[in-house]
Design an enzyme around this catalytic site. Structure first.
Site, PDB file in Angstrom:
ATOM      1  N   LYS A 270      18.983 -29.599 -34.739  1.00 15.74           N
ATOM      2  CA  LYS A 270      17.933 -29.473 -33.714  1.00 15.74           C
ATOM      3  C   LYS A 270      16.619 -30.132 -34.107  1.00 15.74           C
ATOM      4  CE  LYS A 270      19.418 -24.725 -32.789  1.00 15.74           C
ATOM      5  NZ  LYS A 270      20.294 -24.704 -33.988  1.00 15.74           N
ATOM      6  N   GLY A 356      29.584 -17.678 -39.990  1.00 16.95           N
ATOM      7  CA  GLY A 356      29.104 -18.966 -39.484  1.00 16.95           C
ATOM      8  C   GLY A 356      28.203 -18.838 -38.272  1.00 16.95           C
ATOM      9  N   ASP A 370      14.322 -20.788 -35.247  1.00  7.58           N
ATOM     10  CA  ASP A 370      15.457 -21.364 -34.536  1.00  7.58           C
ATOM     11  C   ASP A 370      15.312 -21.167 -33.027  1.00  7.58           C
ATOM     12  OD1 ASP A 370      18.081 -22.668 -34.787  1.00  7.58           O
ATOM     13  OD2 ASP A 370      18.782 -20.829 -33.825  1.00  7.58           O
ATOM     14  N   LYS A 374      14.761 -24.007 -29.987  1.00  6.95           N
ATOM     15  CA  LYS A 374      15.581 -24.113 -28.776  1.00  6.95           C
ATOM     16  C   LYS A 374      14.702 -24.140 -27.528  1.00  6.95           C
ATOM     17  CE  LYS A 374      19.672 -21.970 -30.808  1.00  6.95           C
ATOM     18  NZ  LYS A 374      20.298 -20.661 -31.133  1.00  6.95           N
TER      19      LYS A 374
END
Lengths: 390, 390
Positions: A270, A356, A370, A374
């Site tokens: 990202k 994961g 994070d 986004k």
């Protein structure tokens, strides 16, 4: 026509350029040019002269290029001195490819995406026949691209995969597993020609197979972009795609260089989309200029088709005023489990990591970075000018 | 270069084609050609000869075309008799446009979409200069397209709107209301040049304004496609789009003809997508061949981005196994209201019609045909081979 769909290639050619502003087009100039070439025994292939132009270009055999230039310089000695003819020179190491197509524009587009710009190009519509003059060292690549377009030959896409951790290695396995299906369904051969992480890289011009882990373990050398770009150039690989499955803040800085070297980019990383707006925009300009694409649908919403849908709505003029949702699978998992189970917070975070669900460094999730990334990515899709610091 | 970004056009040109298989490329042929032309006093513009070829083409002034052909026929009398030179002839009524661009492929693509195929085309990469030879009667269209691409001139999209009932007239009003915004934001000028229904059509080459209803009422003539295609050809309109807002089963049969005449299609009419699979596929082939698009996002889910999202998932290899939802806004409205209100069924159906929720003929909704169509459209997006009768 019997010659339909035949591709013909002649190598070891040279172009002789004759440049003289406002000079060509006068009656008799062309016959002087061709008489001089005839006198010197030069055989002429492609000829291209423009009506509104600075010159005429003729294709000759490389070994006759010097003779051709000399004969023209002699014939036009006076005009060269007076400056009416500005220059006469040759370009060596060329090849010409001739083909018949009713979709020339598509071929040209594919060539352009692969950074191939013919030195000379001419098309005669009545025959559907096109001649392209390119560098000798690009001719294999050109041939592959042309054959894919004209004969429907399987299109080979050459992948360079960076990052072989959780996401990266899963993708490699998926590509290898489904390559047969993809080739059958889409006539696309996905060939992994390099696997790298931030430190090392291993090349395989034949394409990696199921033993890729061994090769990565034992065959890697230091990862330098110069080596990589040299490798793809030497092998004339067409249709290059960089796949970035790192979460690296440093590696994304290389995206523009990859684009300039003819790569499309696919990224689960990202970071690039959250760099300062100037870099964000510059990459898009570079992509436009190079006709390359940068795809990052998994940046937000993982496998859900979120970014494309929002982009589509925005582009079609919809006014998007609010986007609601849960923007972190990892935080959801961690808090949901922590609130109902009698475990240490660190145990549950560790568990989410093992499954994961988190970023490679879970602090990126826990700090909210994070989620912030986004939201910034979505905002920018809507042409809002926000920064990560906001 | 001082000549950058200048577009030059010469009209009243002709091409002289000289065709002789395996003959050109021999030393001395070109000088014989140009000596003959010089002897006849012919001034030569564009020259295009291919290395792997059947001929050479030269551009001359129209009034010299006959002289040029005669002089060449005389010079090559022997070769014409023996058949080594197969033919020498001219094509009149041509124009040549010269331009400098680093994005030639884009221009070619736009020209192709507008059904313009240059008779001759040559490009010299060093100068970025391109010469295109086209019909005299296409030159205005070519100029508009080239100017849009090179100078970023506002792109005019010419709309032909069929159906001006509920949906159609709302769209016309929306287009007129937002045309200023769209021009500012996207540099696209949406110009409505024809409004029709199944019986009548009215043209306006300047583009309709807010008084379109009067013009439709008083200016309409019988709707024949021949008149329409004649109208757009005469006026050299580029970027043509047909918008079908009818629910007509007959009108959709014309889609392939529109595509072949250079139209993209946008349609709220679902019928075409539910025709037998052979017609469905043939249209897609015709679209591909003509580089045109057929968009119908509103066919299912009205304003929701459903079709595109499903298409995207399917194309990226996702296996879509089930789609759940309410596929009829009209049935929902009718049954929800009928179950809670003390009204006659027909009253509520009438109400739904008045609010514009139903198809023009509400029996299409009530019979389930409309829902069946929507499901069929989605199924076909997933490459399933179903028919309406299923």
């Amino acid at each position: 026509m019997e010659e339909n769909n035949v591709i013909t290639i002649y190598k070891n050619k040279a172009i002789v350029n004759f440049e003289g502003r406002d000079f060509l087009g006068q009656i008799g100039i062309d016959s002087r040019i061709f008489n001089a070439l005839q006198g010197a025994g030069v055989s002429v292939g492609v000829i291209s002269q423009q009506a509104i132009e600075n010159g005429i270009s003729v294709l000759v055999d490389e070994h006759q290029a010097e003779t051709a230039v000399e004969s023209l310089r002699k014939e036009f000695e006076k005009e060269l001195k007076s400056g009416i003819v500005s220059q006469i020179y040759s370009i060596d190491n060329l090849a010409v490819i001739g083909l018949v197509t009713d979709n020339f524009q598509k071929i040209l587009s594919e060539l352009q995406k692969n950074k191939i710009f013919p030195l000379l190009l001419n098309q005669v519509a009545s025959a559907g026949r096109v001649n392209l003059v390119v560098s000798d060292n690009q001719i294999d690549k050109v041939k592959n691209i042309v054959e894919t377009e004209i004969f429907g030959k399987v299109k080979t896409v050459h992948l360079v995969l960076v990052g072989h951790g959780n996401v990266g290695s899963t993708l490699i396995e998926q590509i290898l597993d489904s390559s047969y299906d993809i080739q059958n369904r889409k006539r696309i051969n996905l060939k992994i020609i390099a696997i790298a992480n931030s430190k090392n890289i291993v090349f395989n011009k034949g394409g990696f197979g199921s033993d890729w882990r061994q090769k990565v373990l034992f065959g890697s050398s230091e990862n330098t972009l110069q080596d990589l770009f040299q490798f793809v150039k030497e092998n004339q690989f067409e249709n290059l795609v960089l796949v970035d499955n790192t979460a690296s803040k440093d590696f994304v800085k290389n995206y523009p260089t990859f684009v300039e070297n003819g790569f499309d980019i696919v990224s689960s990383n990202k970071i690039f989309n959250t760099l300062p707006i100037q870099e964000y925009r510059n990459l898009r300009k570079t992509l436009d200029k190079n006709k390359k694409r940068y795809l990052y649908e998994t940046n937000v919403g993982a496998g859900l088709p979120l970014i494309d849908t929002i982009k589509l709505l925005h582009l079609s003029g919809e006014n998007i005023t609010r986007i609601k949702g849960v923007f972190s699978g990892s935080l959801s998992y961690i808090f949901n489990n922590f609130s109902v189970r009698d475990e240490k917070f660190s145990t549950i975070v560790k568990e989410a990591m093992d499954k994961g669900f988190t970023e490679p460094d879970p602090r990126e999730d826990l700090s909210g970075n994070d989620v912030a990334r986004k939201l910034l990515i979505l905002a920018r899709e809507l042409d809002l000018i926000n920064e990560f610091s906001d």
